[in-house]
Design an enzyme around this catalytic site. Structure first.
Site, PDB file in Angstrom:
ATOM      1  N   CYS A   6       0.731  -1.132  -0.157  1.00 44.89           N
ATOM      2  CA  CYS A   6      -0.232   0.133   0.000  1.00 44.89           C
ATOM      3  C   CYS A   6       0.859   1.201   0.028  1.00 44.89           C
ATOM      4  O   CYS A   6       1.293   1.502  -1.008  1.00 44.89           O
ATOM      5  CB  CYS A   6      -0.858   0.021   1.165  1.00 44.89           C
ATOM      6  SG  CYS A   6      -2.436   1.016   0.916  1.00 44.89           S
ATOM      7  N   HIS A  20      -2.993  -5.483   1.720  1.00 36.39           N
ATOM      8  CA  HIS A  20      -2.361  -5.652   2.792  1.00 36.39           C
ATOM      9  C   HIS A  20      -2.321  -7.083   3.471  1.00 36.39           C
ATOM     10  O   HIS A  20      -2.945  -7.506   4.174  1.00 36.39           O
ATOM     11  CB  HIS A  20      -3.024  -5.090   3.979  1.00 36.39           C
ATOM     12  CG  HIS A  20      -2.799  -3.308   3.691  1.00 36.39           C
ATOM     13  ND1 HIS A  20      -1.981  -2.758   4.256  1.00 36.39           N
ATOM     14  CD2 HIS A  20      -3.812  -2.583   3.373  1.00 36.39           C
ATOM     15  CE1 HIS A  20      -2.058  -1.306   4.012  1.00 36.39           C
ATOM     16  NE2 HIS A  20      -3.331  -1.355   3.430  1.00 36.39           N
ATOM     17  N   GLU A  78      -0.297  -8.335   5.183  1.00 32.71           N
ATOM     18  CA  GLU A  78       0.091  -8.386   6.585  1.00 32.71           C
ATOM     19  C   GLU A  78      -1.207  -8.339   7.645  1.00 32.71           C
ATOM     20  O   GLU A  78      -0.956  -8.712   8.875  1.00 32.71           O
ATOM     21  CB  GLU A  78       1.033  -7.225   6.967  1.00 32.71           C
ATOM     22  CG  GLU A  78       0.493  -5.865   6.838  1.00 32.71           C
ATOM     23  CD  GLU A  78       0.276  -5.194   5.577  1.00 32.71           C
ATOM     24  OE1 GLU A  78       0.435  -5.904   4.480  1.00 32.71           O
ATOM     25  OE2 GLU A  78      -0.064  -3.787   5.637  1.00 32.71           O
TER      26      GLU A  78
END
Lengths: 294, 193
Positions: B78, B176, B178
């Site tokens: 991002c 994302h 993560e």
């Protein structure tokens, strides 16, 4: 509830703000100063808390024209405040497509018993809290970010410290209890049982936990970060100081390097006077903003 | 064990730390140029790219980070993908130019346009990532990759636009990974170190 996609997106934006500073602004010009100084987001409001405190009267959602100007001026997320329980102010802000709504005790409450049903919205909400029970009630209603309340517009960090320490301590206490003790704790905290269970298992809130209310210097920002805040909101502290631009940059630096005293010294050098502060212990109960919210 | 640095100026660096550890690497937070010496690869996390740039300049990190990326692997998600780009629009801003991509900030709109989607893996990624399951992609005020240069490989697309790209040592995602429990992309990045 935490794992549904809608809630993950709401809490996800809060994740992106971690380690950052969210600054109160009242117009596009201030928003640009905030963005240039490194704000991770701005909070649009009609008057900063110090002015609301001074001028009195009913504090409402900011004028739409002002919020729109701010949204057009900056590329970072724009938050706006709605009154506690005023779900129609919130609906209007959602229609405007602000990125986050703060259901805030800084504005005059619209409902003295109920908060907004935040799960009914697609836009995420942040709410203030003074203790774990209050934080978990707000999360139960759908808040995707919690900020400790502190005492807005006071320039005094003592309440922010009290609230952050209280929440951290109450969370730690839950982690050492047996499962059979948790329902009594839920009753004591007046909090949803499932959320009490979550905190007992993880030692933290299921959403990011930021700090607000009284942060006026880089040292204040570093202090609340040390105590467990994952980001900071600065209200009157920037635009009520002598040197808004330099102070905004310095507080941004302090939120990143809160563990590095040499960098904090650099951030604190050459700043002018901070905003004037209030002795919160001398304020009458009726003058406190933090007691709004139930 | 491979050591991955995570630029920890602002953003979701903590989520990346957990993902790196779950993928079998060692994670350290990087806030200074000296922090780059002890790591094999670097992650530029999600967050606000304007905030990161402001701190990168104030702390004299622009040149050290760019130099690191010329020789060693960097993974940007991002805001991190925006920093890796060769050109950034909406509005225009500075970037490291480590990948030959043009990125438009907030390409889908505001927070109300954020979304979680399941992406099929393109051929080639399937074998390298392991498993046929699609990727769960969390887009939050995400950028869009508008142009890719000849040396850039597209590993996943959403609505026709590239959302996961690779060029040499570098990897960029506009979403994302993560924020999910699927750590395949972090394992893929560890393999590049």
């Amino acid at each position: 509830m935490f794992l549904d996609d809608a809630f993950r997106l709401k809490a996800g934006l809060a994740e992106m703000l971690k380690g950052g500073v969210i600054m109160d602004v009242t117009n596009a010009e201030q928003a640009l100063i905030a963005e240039k100084a490194g704000a991770a987001a701005v909070m649009a409001l009609e008057r900063v808390p110090a002015d609301i405190r001074k001028e009195g009267g009913v504090a409402r959602m900011a004028p739409i024209r002002k919020i729109r100007e701010i949204m057009q001026a900056v590329s970072i997320p724009v938050m706006a405040k709605a009154r506690i329980g005023h779900f129609m102010e919130a609906r209007i802000l959602e229609a405007l497509e602000v990125d986050y709504i703060d259901e805030s005790e800084v504005l005059t409450p619209a409902d003295e018993e109920h908060h907004i049903d935040k799960r009914a919205f697609k836009v995420p909400f942040v709410c203030g809290a003074r203790n774990l029970g209050e934080a978990l009630r707000r999360i139960g209603e759908g808040a995707a970010m919690i900020r400790t309340k502190g005492e807005a517009g006071s320039g005094n960090i003592v309440e922010a410290v009290r609230h952050m320490r209280t929440i951290q301590k109450e969370m730690k206490q839950l982690t050492v209890l047996g499962k059979e003790e948790l329902m009594a704790e839920a009753k004591r905290h007046q909090a949803p049982f499932e959320l009490v269970e979550y905190v007992a298992a993880h030692g933290k809130l299921p959403v990011p936990n930021f700090s607000a209310g009284g942060i006026a210097t880089p040292a204040d920002a570093a202090l609340v970060m040390q105590l467990g805040a994952e980001a900071v909101f600065v209200g009157s502290g920037i635009f009520k100081s002598e040197d808004p631009e330099a102070r905004a940059r310095a507080i941004v630096k302090a939120a990143t390097y809160y563990n590095d005293p040499a960098k904090l010294l650099e951030a604190s050098e050459e700043l002018g006077m901070a905003m004037p502060g209030l002795d919160v212990s001398k304020l009458a109960e009726s003058e406190l903003l933090q007691t709004r919210g139930w | 064990m491979k050591t991955v640095g995570i630029l920890a100026l602002q953003g979701d660096f903590e989520a990346h730390r957990k993902a790196v550890e779950a993928a079998g690497g060692r994670a350290v937070e990087v806030r200074t140029a000296a922090g780059l010496d002890q790591i094999g690869g670097l992650i530029l996390p999600g967050g606000e790219s304007t905030t990161m740039l402001r701190l990168i300049h104030a702390e004299g990190l622009f040149e050290p980070l760019q130099r690191f990326g010329r020789g060693r692997p960097v993974f940007g998600t991002c805001a991190g993908a925006i920093l890796l780009a060769s050109r950034v629009t909406h509005p225009e801003q500075e970037s490291f130019g480590l990948m030959d991509i043009e990125v438009e900030r907030n390409g889908y709109g505001r927070q109300l346009d954020s979304r979680v989607v399941r992406l099929p893996l393109e051929d080639g990624l399937r074998e390298r990532a392991g498993g046929d399951d699609g990727l769960e992609a969390v887009f939050i005020r995400a950028p869009i990759i508008r142009e890719t240069g000849a040396g850039v490989r597209v590993l996943a697309r959403y609505l026709g636009d590239p959302v996961l790209v690779e060029q040499g040592l570098h990897l960029a995602a506009t979403f994302h990974p993560e924020l999910t429990r699927d750590h395949r992309l972090h394992r893929l990045f560890l393999a590049k170190i």
